[in-house]
Design a protein around this motif. Structure first.
Motif, PDB file in Angstrom:
ATOM      1  N   SER A   1      11.992 -15.051  -3.105  1.00 27.77           N
ATOM      2  CA  SER A   1      11.447 -14.926  -2.500  1.00 27.77           C
ATOM      3  C   SER A   1      10.860 -13.046  -3.119  1.00 27.77           C
ATOM      4  N   VAL A   2      11.730 -12.510  -3.999  1.00 28.63           N
ATOM      5  CA  VAL A   2      11.277 -11.725  -4.657  1.00 28.63           C
ATOM      6  C   VAL A   2      10.408 -12.133  -5.819  1.00 28.63           C
ATOM      7  N   TYR A   3      10.868 -13.212  -6.131  1.00 31.42           N
ATOM      8  CA  TYR A   3       9.960 -13.606  -7.624  1.00 31.42           C
ATOM      9  C   TYR A   3       9.818 -14.742  -8.357  1.00 31.42           C
ATOM     10  N   ASP A   4       9.114 -15.498  -9.078  1.00 32.86           N
ATOM     11  CA  ASP A   4       9.580 -16.645  -9.677  1.00 32.86           C
ATOM     12  C   ASP A   4       8.978 -16.156 -11.103  1.00 32.86           C
ATOM     13  N   PRO A   5       9.859 -16.527 -12.080  1.00 32.01           N
ATOM     14  CA  PRO A   5       9.423 -15.576 -13.414  1.00 32.01           C
ATOM     15  C   PRO A   5       8.609 -17.149 -14.117  1.00 32.01           C
ATOM     16  N   THR A   6       9.477 -18.299 -14.184  1.00 32.42           N
ATOM     17  CA  THR A   6       8.222 -19.779 -14.448  1.00 32.42           C
ATOM     18  C   THR A   6       6.855 -19.503 -14.217  1.00 32.42           C
ATOM     19  N   GLN A   7       5.819 -18.286 -13.397  1.00 35.64           N
ATOM     20  CA  GLN A   7       4.875 -18.818 -12.340  1.00 35.64           C
ATOM     21  C   GLN A   7       4.074 -18.964 -14.283  1.00 35.64           C
ATOM     22  N   GLY A   8       2.701 -19.419 -13.916  1.00 38.78           N
ATOM     23  CA  GLY A   8       2.471 -19.572 -15.446  1.00 38.78           C
ATOM     24  C   GLY A   8       2.776 -20.722 -16.251  1.00 38.78           C
ATOM     25  N   LEU A   9       3.955 -20.970 -16.317  1.00 37.92           N
ATOM     26  CA  LEU A   9       4.564 -21.952 -17.519  1.00 37.92           C
ATOM     27  C   LEU A   9       4.338 -23.650 -16.869  1.00 37.92           C
ATOM     28  N   PRO A  10       3.658 -24.610 -17.696  1.00 33.39           N
ATOM     29  CA  PRO A  10       3.392 -25.745 -17.843  1.00 33.39           C
ATOM     30  C   PRO A  10       4.242 -26.659 -17.916  1.00 33.39           C
ATOM     31  N   LEU A  11       5.138 -25.959 -16.883  1.00 30.98           N
ATOM     32  CA  LEU A  11       6.261 -26.910 -16.562  1.00 30.98           C
ATOM     33  C   LEU A  11       6.414 -28.192 -15.947  1.00 30.98           C
ATOM     34  N   SER A  12       7.053 -29.215 -15.927  1.00 35.36           N
ATOM     35  CA  SER A  12       6.569 -30.502 -15.000  1.00 35.36           C
ATOM     36  C   SER A  12       7.602 -30.694 -14.537  1.00 35.36           C
ATOM     37  N   ASP A  13       7.109 -31.300 -13.108  1.00 35.41           N
ATOM     38  CA  ASP A  13       7.628 -31.365 -11.411  1.00 35.41           C
ATOM     39  C   ASP A  13       9.394 -31.840 -11.945  1.00 35.41           C
ATOM     40  N   ASP A  14       9.528 -32.709 -12.950  1.00 40.73           N
ATOM     41  CA  ASP A  14      10.742 -33.382 -12.351  1.00 40.73           C
ATOM     42  C   ASP A  14      11.259 -31.945 -13.114  1.00 40.73           C
ATOM     43  N   THR A  15      11.158 -30.977 -14.288  1.00 46.62           N
ATOM     44  CA  THR A  15      11.451 -30.004 -14.449  1.00 46.62           C
ATOM     45  C   THR A  15      11.915 -28.648 -13.236  1.00 46.62           C
TER      46      THR A  15
END
Length: 398
Positions: free
Chosen positions: A183-197
């Motif tokens: 709810s505070v922040y998502d540090p992985t936004q912008g990273l092309p990680l797969s749905d599985d990851t």
């Protein structure tokens, strides 16, 4: 609770290894120490080893059954390149030495769980040979631990692409633990990680801190001034001193903790200014027991590093955050989001101005700020409990 690991028909105590590259600052080491303490406290037979490049690791105390291995240190130059701290080796030779030491430590210690802090491939890729070796043996679970904010998404994506970090995350890590609330922040936004990851990401909440080592604290009300490790805290320290120099009536007194990396001529100049303030500001070099100073403070003026922010929330302190904006926007993102949530106030250079009058105003306003608990901070601090639960589940499913 972590349970003993099954080895054939016998049992052995759980072994956890934590890697923090620590090329600069204290954040990675202090976060790893907090995690190791919680994981070993949950099982009286478990042990942990921290692999760290921090030059000040030996100045910290570690809990029973937690030890550390000091990797050869490196220094980041102003142009972004690295050099060996003391060995007279070039950076490639130093990296190769560190990489070999890491793999030897893993082979000999044979951990059940490896927790890697922030860098999926390690410093300059030094972890990759060990991760390949572990993947072939399938002997341990691997977790990538990320702080709540890494950097602005576009910059982070470019950095991870350059380092091969996305591929390493996809290939080698069983889970990703984000040490903050979604709810505070998502540090992985912008990273092309797969749905599985992405399905393997767990938001733990912030890592609660406690006073673990007793220390003497002033017997008068004080504001704690801390630039964290101190290596990039000169501007903030100078601004606070200017505030006390500008306004002789400014209270309460301040306790300034420089940090281990603010030293030399810069610190000497600050000490000379402190001496002229007639005891209204007290300066300390480095105290590994800074939790006790947090606990006793009336308020906090600090930069916006992860560990300091966890301490502000854990000890429920009114705080003014003065975030750095280079070389990363991490601290500014964390501080601005925390201000939006009512957890702290942020002194923003563009909005507020970095001048002593502004700092005087912020210090005087500290008593009227709401405490983090009044904005719901207690519900954000479950990180260590969640880490223990996730570690237990991961190793049980091995």
């Amino acid at each position: 609770m972590i349970r003993t690991a099954q080895v054939g028909a016998s049992e052995r105590s759980v072994r956890v290894m934590l890697y923090s590259h620590d090329t600069f600052g204290l954040g990675h080491l202090r976060r790893s120490r907090a995690l190791a303490s919680a994981l070993t406290a949950s099982d009286p037979s478990a042990s942990a080893i921290i692999l760290t490049g921090s030059p000040v690791a030996g100045r910290f105390t570690f809990p029973e059954r937690v030890d550390h291995v000091r990797l050869p240190g490196v220094t980041k130059l102003p142009d972004g390149s690295y050099v060996s701290q003391t060995l007279g080796l070039d950076i490639d030779e130093t990296t190769a030495l560190r990489s070999g030491l890491i793999q030897t430590a893993v082979e000999q210690y044979d951990p059940d769980l490896l927790v890697v802090d922030k860098e999926p491939t390690g410093f300059r890729g030094e972890l990759l040979p060990t991760l390949e070796w572990m993947a072939k043996r399938k002997s341990a679970r691997c977790v990538l631990g990320l702080r709540d904010v890494l950097d602005e998404p576009a910059v982070l994506a470019a950095e991870w692409e350059r380092k091969g970090a996305v591929d390493a995350t996809e290939r080698f890590y069983d889970e990703i633990w984000v040490y903050g609330p979604r709810s505070v922040y998502d540090p992985t936004q912008g990273l092309p990680l797969s749905d599985d990851t992405r399905k393997r990401i767990h938001w733990t909440g912030y890592l609660r801190r406690e006073v673990t080592d007793a220390a003497e604290t002033p017997d008068v009300p004080y504001v704690l001034i801390t630039p964290g490790g101190g290596g990039d805290g000169q501007a903030m320290v100078s601004l606070v001193l200017e505030a006390y120099e500008t306004d002789p009536t400014l209270t309460p007194h301040a306790v300034l903790v420089y940090g281990p990396f603010l030293s030399g001529d810069v610190r000497d100049a600050f000490d000379a200014r402190v001496a002229k303030l007639n005891g209204r500001v007290t300066a300390l070099g480095f105290d590994a027991r800074i939790e006790a100073l947090f606990a006793g403070a009336e308020g906090v003026i600090s930069m916006g590093g992860y560990n300091t922010f966890c301490e502000v929330l854990s000890f429920d302190k009114r705080a003014v955050i003065v975030p750095r904006t280079v070389p990363r926007l991490e601290q500014w993102i964390r501080a601005s989001r925390a201000e939006e949530l009512g957890l702290v106030r942020m002194l923003d250079e563009k909005r507020d101005g970095m001048n002593p009058q502004t700092m005087v105003k912020f210090i005087r306003a500290l008593p009227s700020q709401q405490k983090p608990s009044q904005a719901g901070a207690d519900g954000l601090l479950d990180g260590l409990d969640v880490v223990v639960d996730r570690a237990t589940a991961l190793m049980a499913a091995r």
